[in-house]
Design a protein around this motif. Structure first.
Motif, PDB file in Angstrom:
ATOM      1  N   LYS A   1      -5.066  -3.195   5.670  1.00 24.16           N
ATOM      2  CA  LYS A   1      -5.039  -2.920   4.231  1.00 24.16           C
ATOM      3  C   LYS A   1      -5.214  -1.438   3.932  1.00 24.16           C
ATOM      4  O   LYS A   1      -4.668  -0.921   2.958  1.00 24.16           O
ATOM      5  CB  LYS A   1      -6.147  -3.722   3.526  1.00 24.16           C
ATOM      6  CG  LYS A   1      -5.900  -5.221   3.505  1.00 24.16           C
ATOM      7  CD  LYS A   1      -7.037  -5.950   2.807  1.00 24.16           C
ATOM      8  CE  LYS A   1      -6.798  -7.453   2.779  1.00 24.16           C
ATOM      9  NZ  LYS A   1      -7.919  -8.183   2.129  1.00 24.16           N
ATOM     10  N   ASP A   2      -5.975  -0.768   4.758  1.00 23.72           N
ATOM     11  CA  ASP A   2      -6.250   0.647   4.513  1.00 23.72           C
ATOM     12  C   ASP A   2      -5.470   1.553   5.456  1.00 23.72           C
ATOM     13  O   ASP A   2      -5.757   2.747   5.544  1.00 23.72           O
ATOM     14  CB  ASP A   2      -7.752   0.914   4.682  1.00 23.72           C
ATOM     15  CG  ASP A   2      -8.583   0.104   3.705  1.00 23.72           C
ATOM     16  OD1 ASP A   2      -8.160  -0.009   2.544  1.00 23.72           O
ATOM     17  OD2 ASP A   2      -9.625  -0.430   4.124  1.00 23.72           O
ATOM     18  N   MET A   3      -4.499   1.000   6.161  1.00 31.67           N
ATOM     19  CA  MET A   3      -3.787   1.799   7.166  1.00 31.67           C
ATOM     20  C   MET A   3      -2.693   2.641   6.527  1.00 31.67           C
ATOM     21  O   MET A   3      -1.869   2.142   5.767  1.00 31.67           O
ATOM     22  CB  MET A   3      -3.145   0.888   8.224  1.00 31.67           C
ATOM     23  CG  MET A   3      -4.087   0.447   9.313  1.00 31.67           C
ATOM     24  SD  MET A   3      -3.159  -0.441  10.580  1.00 31.67           S
ATOM     25  CE  MET A   3      -4.522  -1.117  11.521  1.00 31.67           C
ATOM     26  N   ASP A   4      -2.681   3.899   6.876  1.00 29.23           N
ATOM     27  CA  ASP A   4      -1.546   4.750   6.577  1.00 29.23           C
ATOM     28  C   ASP A   4      -0.509   4.566   7.685  1.00 29.23           C
ATOM     29  O   ASP A   4      -0.799   3.965   8.719  1.00 29.23           O
ATOM     30  CB  ASP A   4      -2.000   6.203   6.491  1.00 29.23           C
ATOM     31  CG  ASP A   4      -2.638   6.649   7.790  1.00 29.23           C
ATOM     32  OD1 ASP A   4      -1.893   7.108   8.686  1.00 29.23           O
ATOM     33  OD2 ASP A   4      -3.868   6.473   7.944  1.00 29.23           O
TER      34      ASP A   4
ATOM     35  N   GLU B   1      -7.319  -7.495   8.070  1.00 33.69           N
ATOM     36  CA  GLU B   1      -8.191  -6.749   7.166  1.00 33.69           C
ATOM     37  C   GLU B   1      -8.035  -5.252   7.357  1.00 33.69           C
ATOM     38  O   GLU B   1      -7.979  -4.491   6.400  1.00 33.69           O
ATOM     39  CB  GLU B   1      -9.642  -7.167   7.397  1.00 33.69           C
ATOM     40  CG  GLU B   1      -9.971  -8.566   6.915  1.00 33.69           C
ATOM     41  CD  GLU B   1      -9.706  -8.729   5.424  1.00 33.69           C
ATOM     42  OE1 GLU B   1     -10.117  -7.831   4.657  1.00 33.69           O
ATOM     43  OE2 GLU B   1      -9.087  -9.722   5.036  1.00 33.69           O
ATOM     44  N   ARG B   2      -7.948  -4.833   8.606  1.00 33.89           N
ATOM     45  CA  ARG B   2      -7.879  -3.396   8.888  1.00 33.89           C
ATOM     46  C   ARG B   2      -6.612  -2.767   8.335  1.00 33.89           C
ATOM     47  O   ARG B   2      -6.597  -1.610   7.916  1.00 33.89           O
ATOM     48  CB  ARG B   2      -7.941  -3.162  10.396  1.00 33.89           C
ATOM     49  CG  ARG B   2      -9.290  -3.464  11.024  1.00 33.89           C
ATOM     50  CD  ARG B   2      -9.181  -3.606  12.523  1.00 33.89           C
ATOM     51  NE  ARG B   2      -8.574  -2.436  13.142  1.00 33.89           N
ATOM     52  CZ  ARG B   2      -7.848  -2.478  14.258  1.00 33.89           C
ATOM     53  NH1 ARG B   2      -7.639  -3.623  14.861  1.00 33.89           N
ATOM     54  NH2 ARG B   2      -7.352  -1.372  14.758  1.00 33.89           N
TER      55      ARG B   2
ATOM     56  N   CYS C   1       0.830  -1.213   0.000  1.00 36.82           N
ATOM     57  CA  CYS C   1       0.000   0.000   0.000  1.00 36.82           C
ATOM     58  C   CYS C   1       0.858   1.254   0.000  1.00 36.82           C
ATOM     59  O   CYS C   1       0.625   2.196  -0.768  1.00 36.82           O
ATOM     60  CB  CYS C   1      -0.922  -0.011   1.208  1.00 36.82           C
ATOM     61  SG  CYS C   1      -2.157  -1.325   1.165  1.00 36.82           S
TER      62      CYS C   1
ATOM     63  N   THR D   1      -1.642   5.536  11.269  1.00 35.72           N
ATOM     64  CA  THR D   1      -2.580   4.608  11.904  1.00 35.72           C
ATOM     65  C   THR D   1      -1.875   3.338  12.344  1.00 35.72           C
ATOM     66  O   THR D   1      -2.134   2.797  13.432  1.00 35.72           O
ATOM     67  CB  THR D   1      -3.726   4.268  10.942  1.00 35.72           C
ATOM     68  OG1 THR D   1      -4.347   5.480  10.510  1.00 35.72           O
ATOM     69  CG2 THR D   1      -4.761   3.387  11.625  1.00 35.72           C
TER      70      THR D   1
END
Length: 747
Positions: A647-650, A644-645, A16, A653
């Protein structure tokens, strides 16, 4: 091949963030690039690169670089002379270790002094125990140093036998009476004596070492009105193969008859004059009489001298389990002395404020410099300190050298490494406690984990103790390095040991006290662990016999315990891998569900003995059980959804999620400490009040329940109120921890 959760998370995060970096670089490629924009790209690249799992070659290098010959060389220098805390030799070693860290290329390396209260024997007036006959003739005088048995055993600076902080004193029995044998000096031993009608009030007591901390033995004696205590090492604990010369040092690791275990008797941690505050230049200090130090004399002796004394004791024969390994000794309880003898105990100890150094050295992290992975080992010893602590100190120096080689090859840890050589540990964890007290707020905000490597080598079997958060991570690392005795992995060797007891996995435990992890774990709430190689209990279920004696020598380790230094090499390898695992993993390798699972097991242990009592005192006790269950559910949900969480972590976070796990144990700290124990604030995992060495789950609750059925009237009522209050506190802490694991924006 199975992929770990940490590996999967690292790959996802890297992917990511890699897209993000790629987008930035693509955007910048359409226009001129400023220095500020270059710095932004560099920062993002560092955030995405080099997760622990992505560069396994570094782990292989760590294992290969650790050199047993280097360790042996450093160990020989460390143990060349005695190095008691506060002495010139201890200062010399502090400066030597600082030079080693600087030579490795560390970014900082500082000597950190503290002015602390230490205890010493009078070098010109040794502590002695004597026996006199009816005519006043001295027929026996105890030894105050070990008999030299190897060419390097006799050093003129070797400390006389003494128990630190036990006061100077001159006490004696009456003629023919006044000496009582108290077995190991535990609470249950004194209870048995009372049951048998043997009074210890006004008597000099003699106890054998083992089972509990020596300070607890002296405190128990003092509380019951004894006027002095003698402690000896019994052959049943330190010479199981026999006491003949061919069966003990220098021919084996078993203790000869003049071996005497030195050690502190102070029941607190840190400088006795500055409890709760660092002993810096401007610190307020208690008066010495306010420091809660022991008030009766205490002296260690070897089993040769103990045999002479015990042979003169009359009274009834001790219970079966109280009889040790001295041949032709009845182990009578006393207080009678056979014949018209009188025993005298004279000590000349004194206390003195003395400077002691910590050595604190850092390698600055490349991405998260404000997150610390700490490793520590104390430097001071009661003598040569071959196992305790110099096997750990030699490991610390070698691990620092390996880190330095990696730095020279271009590697730099994601998080900051902090190497700590502690001073004055033997007196009561003084150097580490003062440093933690001085830097408490910063450490609670920034410390990831503390790794303790005191006494790397006292046997052949790997042992792990620590926060349950760390168990899975270290278990994984044991599969990545060679065994220390045979072919295969350390894990396989570790597992074979535990299969002897029909276990399906290695047994790991939480921490008791007794080393420098205590202020980190029990006072600051920082996840801590200790790795060591200990006695093979398939052969002998004993502590290492030469502990704190004049026979804890380089010869002992080099020729008997660890020929070739393969075990100490293994200690450095596992420590080096652990440092990198916690320093370089994007997602910190803590296993959160293990924490409440271990709490549930501990609570079941409390219930086994006290469930009906607890329900009768406080029917709301079941709410504590429910709160632990809620925390267990919250931890498992947090862990299960993390993949799962993420995957969208910057990066911000991700860092916050790491903080949730690394700081969760701080939720279990009681600001005022456990009941009656302000230096121990961890309400779930801390030492037992009645044995400072032992680990305990829910220690405050166990302390309050101890002997409750013997209490009556107002004393019983007060204790029940304290139990209600403590259960309420524990329940609130469990709920707070469960809430702490919710989504970051929720309070």
């Amino acid at each position: 091949m199975a992929v770990s959760k940490q590996m999967a998370v690292g790959v996802v995060v890297a992917a990511c963030l890699g897209l993000l970096v790629g987008g930035i670089i693509g955007h910048l490629g359409t226009k001129g690039v400023t220095k500020e924009e270059e710095a932004m790209v560099s920062t993002m690249q560092r955030l995405t690169g080099g997760d622990w799992d992505e560069n396994d070659e570094i782990n292989k290098r760590i294992v290969d670089l650790v050199d047993a010959d280097n360790i042996r060389k450093e160990h020989k220098e460390l143990t060349a002379k005695p190095h008691l805390a506060g002495t010139d030799r201890d200062d010399y070693l502090a400066e030597m270790i600082q030079k080693r860290f600087k030579a490795a290329g560390f970014d900082t390396s500082d000597l950190v002094p503290y002015d602390v209260l230490l205890s010493f024997p009078d070098p010109s007036n040794p502590n002695l125990i004597t026996l006199e006959d009816a005519a006043g003739t001295v027929i026996f005088t105890s030894k105050y140093k070990e008999v030299p048995l190897e060419k390097d055993d006799a050093d003129p600076d070797f400390i006389h036998a003494f128990n630190a902080y036990a006061p100077a004193g001159d006490v004696q029995t009456d003629i023919g009476t006044g000496l009582v044998y108290v077995n190991y000096g535990r609470e249950e031993d004194f209870e048995k004596l009372a049951e048998l009608g043997v009074s210890v009030t006004g008597a000099i007591l003699i106890a054998r070492y083992g089972k509990i901390f020596r300070g607890n033995k002296l405190l128990h004696a003092q509380q019951r009105g004894a006027k002095g205590l003698i402690i000896f090492s019994d052959p049943m604990d330190v010479a199981l193969n026999g006491t003949a010369p061919e069966d003990v040092y220098p021919n084996s690791w078993w203790l000869p008859g003049s071996g005497m275990q030195r050690g502190t008797t102070f029941m607190g941690d840190g400088d006795p004059l500055t409890p709760g505050w660092p002993s810096t230049e401007h610190a307020y200090r208690l008066k010495e009489e306010e420091a809660d130090l022991p008030t009766i004399p205490c002296q260690p002796i070897g089993y040769d001298d103990a045999k002479v004394i015990l042979e003169k004791m009359g009274g009834r024969v001790a219970p079966e389990g109280w009889r040790g390994g001295l041949k032709n000794v009845a182990y009578n309880l006393g207080p009678e002395l056979i014949g018209d003898y009188k025993l005298r105990l004279v000590t000349h100890n004194y206390i003195k404020r003395q400077r002691s150094f910590n050595v604190i050295s850092t390698v600055k992290g490349s991405v998260e410099p404000d997150r610390y992975v700490l490793i520590g080992n104390h430097r001071d010893a009661w003598g040569y300190g071959a196992s305790d602590p110099s096997s750990g100190t030699a490991q610390l120096i070698e691990t620092a050298r390996v880190v330095g080689v990696l730095l020279g090859q271009g590697w730099r840890p994601r998080r900051t490494l902090v190497f700590c050589s502690w001073g004055a540990e033997e007196y009561g964890l003084i150097g580490s406690t003062e440093w933690v007290e001085e830097h408490l707020t910063k450490l609670q905000q920034r410390a990831v984990v503390y790794i303790n490597a005191d006494t790397c080598t006292r046997g052949t079997m790997f042992e792990l103790k620590g926060s349950p958060l760390t168990w899975q991570a270290i278990t994984r690392l044991t599969k990545l390095m060679p065994a220390v005795k045979q072919e295969g992995s350390l894990y396989r060797e570790w597992m074979e040991y535990h299969e002897y007891w029909n276990r399906t996995e290695p047994k790991i435990s939480t921490l008791g006290s007794g080393s420098d992890y205590a202020p980190f774990a029990f006072y600051a709430g920082i996840p801590s662990l200790m790795m060591t190689f200990t006695t093979d209990k398939r052969k002998y279920d004993v502590f290492f016999p030469y502990y704190h004696t004049g026979y804890e020598t380089f010869y002992m380790l080099d020729k008997i315990v660890d020929p070739g230094f393969r075990i100490t090499q293994g200690c450095s390898r596992i420590v080096g891998l652990a440092l990198r695992y916690f320093a370089d993993s994007h997602l910190l390798p803590f296993h959160l569900p293990q924490l409440p699972l271990t709490m549930k097991e501990s609570l079941e242990g409390v219930k086994k003995d006290y469930h009906e009592t607890l329900l009768s005192i406080y029917p709301k006790f079941s709410l504590l059980e429910e709160a632990v269950d809620d925390l267990t559910d919250a931890a498992q949900l947090f862990d299960a959804t993390l993949k799962e969480r993420v995957k969208d972590m910057d990066p911000v976070t991700l860092r916050a999620v790491n903080d949730q796990v690394m700081k969760i144990e701080q939720l279990f700290l009681l600001p005022a400490g456990l009941p009656g124990r302000p230096e121990s604030r961890h309400a779930v995992f801390a030492p037992s009040q009645f044995n400072n060495y032992a680990a305990a789950g829910f220690p405050g609750l166990l302390d309050l329940l101890y002997k409750i059925d013997t209490l009556q009237g107002q004393e019983r009522a007060d204790r029940e109120e304290a139990i209600k209050k403590h259960i309420s506190q524990l329940t609130i802490l469990m709920h707070a921890a469960a809430k702490f694991l919710k989504d970051l924006h929720l309070i």
